[in-house]
Motif scaffolding. Structure first.
Motif, PDB file in Angstrom:
ATOM      1  N   ASP A  60       0.826  -1.215   0.000  1.00  0.00           N
ATOM      2  CA  ASP A  60       0.000   0.000   0.000  1.00  0.00           C
ATOM      3  C   ASP A  60       0.857   1.261   0.000  1.00  0.00           C
ATOM      4  OD1 ASP A  60      -2.416  -1.376  -0.092  1.00  0.00           O
ATOM      5  OD2 ASP A  60      -2.572  -1.485   2.089  1.00  0.00           O
ATOM      6  N   ARG A  61       1.879   1.278   0.823  1.00  0.00           N
ATOM      7  CA  ARG A  61       2.782   2.440   0.870  1.00  0.00           C
ATOM      8  C   ARG A  61       3.520   2.613  -0.457  1.00  0.00           C
ATOM      9  NH1 ARG A  61       7.637   2.358   4.816  1.00  0.00           N
ATOM     10  NH2 ARG A  61       8.969   3.276   3.279  1.00  0.00           N
ATOM     11  N   SER A  62       3.976   1.522  -1.031  1.00  0.00           N
ATOM     12  CA  SER A  62       4.698   1.584  -2.306  1.00  0.00           C
ATOM     13  C   SER A  62       3.776   2.016  -3.438  1.00  0.00           C
ATOM     14  CB  SER A  62       5.316   0.223  -2.622  1.00  0.00           C
ATOM     15  OG  SER A  62       6.286  -0.105  -1.645  1.00  0.00           O
ATOM     16  N   LYS A  63       2.527   1.527  -3.429  1.00  0.00           N
ATOM     17  CA  LYS A  63       1.556   1.959  -4.442  1.00  0.00           C
ATOM     18  C   LYS A  63       1.340   3.460  -4.372  1.00  0.00           C
ATOM     19  CE  LYS A  63      -2.272  -0.142  -3.918  1.00  0.00           C
ATOM     20  NZ  LYS A  63      -3.515  -0.895  -3.860  1.00  0.00           N
ATOM     21  N   ALA A  64       1.174   3.984  -3.174  1.00  0.00           N
ATOM     22  CA  ALA A  64       0.956   5.425  -3.003  1.00  0.00           C
ATOM     23  C   ALA A  64       2.177   6.217  -3.472  1.00  0.00           C
ATOM     24  CB  ALA A  64       0.640   5.742  -1.540  1.00  0.00           C
ATOM     25  N   PHE A  65       3.368   5.732  -3.133  1.00  0.00           N
ATOM     26  CA  PHE A  65       4.588   6.413  -3.546  1.00  0.00           C
ATOM     27  C   PHE A  65       4.703   6.460  -5.069  1.00  0.00           C
ATOM     28  CE2 PHE A  65       8.965   6.109  -5.040  1.00  0.00           C
ATOM     29  CZ  PHE A  65       9.469   7.312  -4.570  1.00  0.00           C
ATOM     30  N   TYR A  66       4.592   5.295  -5.717  1.00  0.00           N
ATOM     31  CA  TYR A  66       4.758   5.256  -7.169  1.00  0.00           C
ATOM     32  C   TYR A  66       3.601   5.946  -7.897  1.00  0.00           C
ATOM     33  CZ  TYR A  66       8.953   2.488  -6.877  1.00  0.00           C
ATOM     34  OH  TYR A  66      10.230   2.063  -6.614  1.00  0.00           O
ATOM     35  N   ALA A  67       2.402   5.925  -7.329  1.00  0.00           N
ATOM     36  CA  ALA A  67       1.277   6.638  -7.941  1.00  0.00           C
ATOM     37  C   ALA A  67       1.589   8.121  -8.045  1.00  0.00           C
ATOM     38  CB  ALA A  67      -0.002   6.411  -7.147  1.00  0.00           C
ATOM     39  N   ALA A  68       2.274   8.670  -7.051  1.00  0.00           N
ATOM     40  CA  ALA A  68       2.652  10.087  -7.076  1.00  0.00           C
ATOM     41  C   ALA A  68       3.920  10.322  -7.898  1.00  0.00           C
ATOM     42  CB  ALA A  68       2.855  10.597  -5.644  1.00  0.00           C
ATOM     43  N   ALA A  69       4.929   9.491  -7.690  1.00  0.00           N
ATOM     44  CA  ALA A  69       6.234   9.718  -8.326  1.00  0.00           C
ATOM     45  C   ALA A  69       6.203   9.500  -9.836  1.00  0.00           C
ATOM     46  CB  ALA A  69       7.292   8.806  -7.697  1.00  0.00           C
ATOM     47  N   LEU A  70       5.343   8.620 -10.326  1.00  0.00           N
ATOM     48  CA  LEU A  70       5.330   8.292 -11.755  1.00  0.00           C
ATOM     49  C   LEU A  70       4.453   9.213 -12.595  1.00  0.00           C
ATOM     50  CD1 LEU A  70       5.267   4.393 -11.540  1.00  0.00           C
ATOM     51  CD2 LEU A  70       7.174   5.833 -12.276  1.00  0.00           C
ATOM     52  N   VAL A  71       3.702  10.105 -11.957  1.00  0.00           N
ATOM     53  CA  VAL A  71       2.828  11.029 -12.703  1.00  0.00           C
ATOM     54  C   VAL A  71       3.595  11.813 -13.772  1.00  0.00           C
ATOM     55  CG1 VAL A  71       1.424  13.118 -12.500  1.00  0.00           C
ATOM     56  CG2 VAL A  71       1.022  11.190 -10.978  1.00  0.00           C
ATOM     57  N   PRO A  72       4.770  12.383 -13.458  1.00  0.00           N
ATOM     58  CA  PRO A  72       5.482  13.154 -14.486  1.00  0.00           C
ATOM     59  C   PRO A  72       5.910  12.329 -15.704  1.00  0.00           C
ATOM     60  CG  PRO A  72       6.335  13.685 -12.319  1.00  0.00           C
ATOM     61  CD  PRO A  72       5.434  12.495 -12.163  1.00  0.00           C
ATOM     62  N   LEU A  73       5.944  11.011 -15.556  1.00  0.00           N
ATOM     63  CA  LEU A  73       6.333  10.144 -16.664  1.00  0.00           C
ATOM     64  C   LEU A  73       5.112   9.634 -17.431  1.00  0.00           C
ATOM     65  CD1 LEU A  73       9.167   8.018 -15.013  1.00  0.00           C
ATOM     66  CD2 LEU A  73       9.281  10.284 -16.072  1.00  0.00           C
ATOM     67  N   GLY A  74       3.933  10.067 -17.025  1.00  0.00           N
ATOM     68  CA  GLY A  74       2.713   9.643 -17.692  1.00  0.00           C
ATOM     69  C   GLY A  74       2.219   8.279 -17.250  1.00  0.00           C
ATOM     70  N   TYR A  75       2.757   7.772 -16.151  1.00  0.00           N
ATOM     71  CA  TYR A  75       2.359   6.469 -15.629  1.00  0.00           C
ATOM     72  C   TYR A  75       1.250   6.629 -14.600  1.00  0.00           C
ATOM     73  CZ  TYR A  75       5.955   3.371 -17.533  1.00  0.00           C
ATOM     74  OH  TYR A  75       6.721   2.596 -18.360  1.00  0.00           O
ATOM     75  N   ALA A  76       0.396   5.623 -14.544  1.00  0.00           N
ATOM     76  CA  ALA A  76      -0.667   5.578 -13.547  1.00  0.00           C
ATOM     77  C   ALA A  76      -0.929   4.120 -13.196  1.00  0.00           C
ATOM     78  CB  ALA A  76      -1.944   6.212 -14.106  1.00  0.00           C
ATOM     79  N   LEU A  77      -1.614   3.903 -12.090  1.00  0.00           N
ATOM     80  CA  LEU A  77      -2.000   2.556 -11.699  1.00  0.00           C
ATOM     81  C   LEU A  77      -2.924   2.001 -12.785  1.00  0.00           C
ATOM     82  CD1 LEU A  77      -1.867   0.388  -9.479  1.00  0.00           C
ATOM     83  CD2 LEU A  77      -3.890   1.458  -8.480  1.00  0.00           C
ATOM     84  N   ALA A  78      -2.540   0.887 -13.384  1.00  0.00           N
ATOM     85  CA  ALA A  78      -3.287   0.345 -14.515  1.00  0.00           C
ATOM     86  C   ALA A  78      -4.000  -0.967 -14.184  1.00  0.00           C
ATOM     87  CB  ALA A  78      -2.351   0.127 -15.706  1.00  0.00           C
ATOM     88  N   ASP A  79      -3.511  -1.683 -13.158  1.00  0.00           N
ATOM     89  CA  ASP A  79      -4.110  -2.975 -12.835  1.00  0.00           C
ATOM     90  C   ASP A  79      -3.722  -3.344 -11.418  1.00  0.00           C
ATOM     91  OD1 ASP A  79      -5.511  -5.331 -13.117  1.00  0.00           O
ATOM     92  OD2 ASP A  79      -4.104  -6.260 -14.511  1.00  0.00           O
ATOM     93  N   GLU A  80      -4.605  -4.067 -10.750  1.00  0.00           N
ATOM     94  CA  GLU A  80      -4.306  -4.584  -9.417  1.00  0.00           C
ATOM     95  C   GLU A  80      -4.735  -6.037  -9.356  1.00  0.00           C
ATOM     96  OE1 GLU A  80      -4.613  -2.008  -5.821  1.00  0.00           O
ATOM     97  OE2 GLU A  80      -5.963  -0.867  -7.128  1.00  0.00           O
ATOM     98  N   LEU A  81      -3.880  -6.839  -8.791  1.00  0.00           N
ATOM     99  CA  LEU A  81      -4.155  -8.242  -8.540  1.00  0.00           C
ATOM    100  C   LEU A  81      -3.928  -8.475  -7.060  1.00  0.00           C
ATOM    101  CD1 LEU A  81      -2.085  -9.698 -11.513  1.00  0.00           C
ATOM    102  CD2 LEU A  81      -4.550  -9.300 -11.458  1.00  0.00           C
TER     103      LEU A  81
END
Length: 86
Positions: free
Chosen positions: A13-34
């Motif tokens: 959960d912490r890592s998802k929140a971190f990467y959800a914010a950090a990857l925005v400038p690269l055009g990345y977003a959460l695309a799938d969850e398993l």
């Protein structure tokens, strides 16, 4: 040719929140969850960077392809703002 990469993280959960914010400038977003995992991508439904709950291994090097240096700087700033360290 690289299709996707996955890294193990101790706190999904912490890592998802971190990467959800950090990857925005690269055009990345959460695309799938398993169960026990989350995939980020630059297009809808096309995850190529995966997080998996588990015990992190030794250091991992991951490089994202960007078109401009300014995206690298913005990613770095977003990562620091999201709680990362340099």
């Amino acid at each position: 040719m690289l299709d996707h990469i996955g890294i193990e993280v101790s706190d999904l959960d912490r890592s998802k929140a971190f990467y959800a914010a950090a990857l925005v400038p690269l055009g990345y977003a959460l695309a799938d969850e398993l169960e026990g995992g989350a995939g980020f991508g630059a297009g809808p439904g096309v995850p190529d960077f995966w997080l998996k709950a588990g015990e992190p291994k030794t250091a991992t090097h991951v490089a994202f392809n960007v078109r401009e240096r300014s995206a690298v700087d913005a990613f770095h700033e977003a990562g620091l703002a999201a709680g990362g360290s340099d």
